[in-house]
Motif scaffolding. Structure first.
Motif, short mmCIF file in Angstrom:
data_model
loop_
_atom_site.label_atom_id
_atom_site.label_comp_id
_atom_site.label_asym_id
_atom_site.label_seq_id
_atom_site.Cartn_x
_atom_site.Cartn_y
_atom_site.Cartn_z
N TYR A 171 0.75 -1.24 0.21
CA TYR A 171 0.05 0.10 -0.04
C TYR A 171 0.97 0.97 0.11
O TYR A 171 1.70 1.42 0.90
N GLU A 172 0.88 1.96 -1.15
CA GLU A 172 1.95 2.99 -1.21
C GLU A 172 1.74 4.39 -0.25
O GLU A 172 2.87 4.83 0.19
N VAL A 173 0.58 4.80 -0.41
CA VAL A 173 0.20 5.97 0.76
C VAL A 173 -0.68 5.59 1.95
O VAL A 173 -1.43 4.61 1.55
N SER A 174 -0.78 6.50 2.71
CA SER A 174 -1.42 6.00 3.83
C SER A 174 -2.98 6.21 3.50
O SER A 174 -3.71 5.50 4.34
N GLY A 175 -3.29 7.25 2.80
CA GLY A 175 -4.78 7.57 2.39
C GLY A 175 -5.45 8.05 3.48
O GLY A 175 -6.56 8.29 3.51
N ALA A 176 -4.64 8.42 4.67
CA ALA A 176 -5.35 9.37 5.71
C ALA A 176 -6.22 10.48 5.19
O ALA A 176 -7.24 10.97 5.78
N ASN A 177 -5.96 11.15 4.01
CA ASN A 177 -6.78 12.46 3.48
C ASN A 177 -8.02 11.98 3.16
O ASN A 177 -9.02 12.87 3.42
N GLU B 274 -15.06 12.62 11.38
CA GLU B 274 -16.10 11.76 12.01
C GLU B 274 -15.89 10.55 12.18
O GLU B 274 -15.96 9.88 13.55
N THR B 275 -15.07 9.81 11.23
CA THR B 275 -14.71 8.28 11.52
C THR B 275 -13.73 8.07 12.43
O THR B 275 -14.00 7.32 13.39
N LEU B 276 -12.76 9.20 12.81
CA LEU B 276 -11.80 8.95 13.94
C LEU B 276 -12.23 9.38 15.06
O LEU B 276 -12.03 8.68 15.86
N GLY C 80 -4.53 7.18 9.16
CA GLY C 80 -3.67 6.21 8.37
C GLY C 80 -3.96 4.98 8.89
O GLY C 80 -4.15 4.00 8.11
N LEU C 81 -3.88 5.01 10.31
CA LEU C 81 -4.09 3.27 10.73
C LEU C 81 -5.42 2.79 10.61
O LEU C 81 -5.72 1.54 10.30
N VAL C 82 -6.42 3.59 10.41
CA VAL C 82 -7.80 3.20 10.17
C VAL C 82 -7.67 2.56 8.91
O VAL C 82 -8.37 1.49 8.64
N ARG C 83 -7.23 3.08 7.97
CA ARG C 83 -7.35 2.53 6.68
C ARG C 83 -6.36 1.56 6.68
O ARG C 83 -6.46 0.48 5.70
N ARG D 271 -14.92 -3.91 3.11
CA ARG D 271 -13.94 -3.71 4.35
C ARG D 271 -13.63 -2.34 4.49
O ARG D 271 -13.05 -1.99 5.45
N HIS D 272 -13.40 -1.61 3.33
CA HIS D 272 -13.09 -0.15 3.23
C HIS D 272 -14.03 0.65 3.53
O HIS D 272 -14.63 1.55 2.58
N GLU D 273 -14.66 0.70 4.74
CA GLU D 273 -15.94 1.31 5.21
C GLU D 273 -15.89 2.84 5.13
O GLU D 273 -16.55 3.46 4.92
N THR D 274 -14.48 3.30 5.64
CA THR D 274 -14.43 4.80 5.51
C THR D 274 -14.71 5.28 4.23
O THR D 274 -14.88 6.56 4.03
N GLN D 275 -14.37 4.54 2.92
CA GLN D 275 -14.61 5.08 1.72
C GLN D 275 -15.76 5.31 1.34
O GLN D 275 -16.11 5.50 0.03
N LYS D 276 -17.03 5.04 2.05
CA LYS D 276 -18.24 5.21 1.85
C LYS D 276 -18.70 6.69 1.78
O LYS D 276 -19.73 6.99 1.37
#
Ligand code: F6R
Length: 655
Positions: A404-410, A415-417, A462-465, A594-599
């Protein structure tokens, strides 16, 4: 020679254009023209008046102008500038304001007098807007009019912020932004809600009055609108098409942005291929046959001599002798892209007559099992783009690693965090030491709806992702020991547009390649995802491979590029088509889930509001339908890839 020499116009094109191998080369050529203009009018002569644009398109141009200033003494002391537009309302110190952008990318690094730089002001009171816009026009006129106007093009076809419907006589004014424009900008503003609804923009007439106009467009996501602006008649629905009425306008494109023009999509319509320096090689033959099948709505093997003749493909018929022979060539090329064994077959389990490794062709093609490296720019691109193939590679016994190349934190909302912090607070699992901080963060979120900009919080996003990716990989059968979270540093820069990769990014990738020594590398091949992360990841890979030249694994590896969530390969570009069964489609869906944050829809740029699993399923189903319509085979879904040897890859990803 003028570096911006246009290509010879075809009868399909209504405006001159110049096409470059890469946006960097193209930007340097535009910079040379601007520099020549500036040098032609030193102090004491009338000032040079530049019309400037913002956005991602001119970033490399400005970088080159800054370099010319620093290294080659290009002075902007006799330059006056007028920018096209500014969001409204937005204060100049806002990091997304165009004033801020211009300072960051250009003004703060050159010797232009700040008093000579003009932008519409995002802070004028509402009742002063008309007067402000009139004064802006007056200032341009008083400066002598614009000598050289830089433009980008939005996906709505806008120039400046002249959205569809803007009349050709329009002047500087307030405009409501098109929903697509706002969605494209939403990533920069942290969501659509925060994105301004209006802007002040120069009008079409103002732009057309410039003595020279150069529109720059990069990337496949611009290809369709670029074609509309160049090949379709002038229309207010695509305001860039007004440039067809200018007698000194030029479209400057990279190959991807030019890719939908008839000269590239169907060059046989322009005349015999030899006269264009082209040939009926495998790829061109396949492209023409697929184009013809699409045009006639027929399966390949049903195309007739008449179909070829009537569509202007007599020349191809001449080369093959008959439609029957030409059809067979196209058909077998397509059929040979299909395999259910993307890593090659296990020789112990093959039947006589099975093609062991088709369509692999590196030295390691017959080797089994293989070390496979799947590169996923964001933590979900692996399963979104090639989840089915990933599962097959694992199930068929290969050693599959995912990086996985970037953390995806953006793309994780506050709200998720906050919910994760609530869990830590209420379960006590965060421990006493952290309890006060966790409580304070929860309180802040509850009071303001936002979390503070804190490095630790960003790290946890990033950890969430990471955890989502770990769970998704588990669905595909890849355990944590084969997951590599690279957290490439370039992604951590605060501003999405104009990010740069550096040696640290490349060093991280190089270490990974040396560790895995992959026989197969799967990577995201879209050079133009909306925020450029995929493109930058590909550049990092390119550099790492270039630096690895001579290492033994490089000679045995081949690269397979997938296209990702934003676009798909054209049929004629595909080298590998992996069919999926309905069960495999469901398993891929479970992995994507599984990538719930991406909804969180608001976080994504672009006009497509479907969730990722829907896009994936639609895309791979459409691909299967396309194969079926060509008369090949009927599958539930297909994931498609394009092959590159390391050398081809280095050439393809121009810097
Ligand atoms: C910016 C502007 C716009 C952009 C266009 C393309 O000042 O006027 O027309 O040029 O939206 O934006 P990018 O270059 O970011 O794709």
């Amino acid at each position: 020679m003028n570096p911006l020499t246009p290509v010879v116009r075809s009868r399909f094109e209504h405006v001159p254009l110049a096409v470059f191998g890469s946006s960097a080369e193209a930007s340097a050529a535009v910079a040379r023209e601007v520099a020549a203009l500036i040098r032609s009018r030193p102090r004491g002569r009338p000032p040079v008046v530049l019309g400037l644009a913002t956005g991602s398109s001119p970033v490399a141009l400005y970088r080159e102008l800054v370099r010319l200033h620093r290294e080659e003494g290009l002075s902007f002391a006799n330059v006056i500038s007028f920018n096209l537009d500014e969001y409204y309302p937005l204060p100049p110190e806002h990091p997304q304001s165009y004033r801020y952008f211009m300072r960051k990318h250009l003004f703060d690094h050159i010797d232009i007098d700040p008093a000579n730089t003009h932008l519409p002001e995002g802070t004028v009171p509402k009742d002063g807007i008309d007067a402000h816009c009139r004064a802006y026009e007056d200032k341009i006129r008083a400066a002598g009019g614009i000598d050289f106007q830089v433009l980008g093009i939005g996906r709505t076809g806008h120039i400046g912020f002249n959205e569809p419907g803007s009349p050709g006589r329009s002047r500087t004014r307030l405009i409501a932004l098109d929903p697509l424009t706002r969605r494209d900008a939403a990533g920069d503003f942290g969501g659509e809600e925060q994105t301004p609804r209006h802007a002040l923009t120069m009008g079409v007439r103002t732009i057309l009055e410039a003595r020279r106009v150069v529109l720059m467009a990069w990337g496949q996501h611009k290809a369709a609108i670029v074609r509309a602006a160049i090949e379709v008649d002038v229309t207010a629905q695509v305001t860039a098409s007004y440039l067809q009425e200018h007698d000194n306008a030029l479209f400057v494109l990279d190959q991807a942005a030019a890719g939908s023009l008839t000269r590239f999509r169907a060059p046989w319509l322009l005349g015999p291929l030899e006269e264009q320096g082209l040939a009926w090689d495998e790829r061109m033959t396949r492209r023409a046959i697929l184009w013809l099948a699409g045009k006639c709505g027929k399966a390949i093997l049903k195309l007739t001599d008449d179909d070829y003749n009537e569509a202007g493909l007599q020349d191809l018929l001449r080369v093959h002798g008959s439609a029957y022979e030409a059809n067979r060539t196209g058909f077998y090329q397509m059929q040979h892209t299909i395999t259910g064994w993307p890593g090659g077959r296990d020789p112990a389990r093959t039947q006589p007559g099975d093609a062991l490794a088709r369509p692999l062709r590196a030295k390691s093609a017959g080797l089994f099992p293989k070390r496979v490296l799947v590169l996923s720019p964001h933590p979900d691109d692996d399963v979104i783009s090639m989840g089915g193939t990933l599962c097959r590679l694992v199930d068929q016994g290969h050693e599959v690693h995912i990086a996985y190349e970037v953390s995806g934190a953006n793309a994780v909302s506050d709200e998720t965090l906050w919910r994760a912090l609530l869990f830590a607070r209420d379960s006590g699992l965060g421990g006493d030491r952290h309890a006060p901080a966790v409580r304070a963060w929860c309180d802040t979120y509850e009071a303001t709806g936002a979390l503070p900009a804190d490095a630790a919080l960003r790290g946890w996003k990033g950890l969430v992702r990471r955890h989502e990716a770990t769970a998704a990989a588990r669905v595909c059968g890849v355990g944590p020991a084969r997951l590599h979270f690279l957290d490439l540093p370039f992604y951590e820069s605060a501003v999405a547009r104009g990010r740069h990769t550096g040696p640290e990014d490349v060093a991280i990738m190089r270490r990974l390649l040396q560790e895995v020594r992959p026989h197969l590398i799967y990577a995201a091949g879209d050079l133009d995802d909306p925020h450029g992360t995929h493109r930058l990841c590909l550049h990092v890979l390119r550099e790492a491979i270039a630096q690895s030249a001579g290492e033994s694994w490089v000679g045995e590896t081949e690269l397979w590029l997938y296209r990702g969530a934003w676009a798909e390969w054209e049929l004629d570009e595909i080298d590998l088509a992996v069919p999926l069964s309905p069960q495999e489609v469901m398993r891929r869906r479970r992995a994507i889930f599984r990538h719930e944050t991406q909804k969180d829809l608001a976080l994504f740029p672009g006009g497509d509001r479907r969730e990722f699993w829907q896009r994936t399923e639609d895309r791979s189903r459409r691909m299967a339908d396309a194969y079926n319509n060509l008369g090949l085979a009927e599958y539930e879904a297909i994931e498609a890839f394009k092959r590159f040897s390391p050398e081809e890859f280095l050439r393809h990803v121009a810097l």
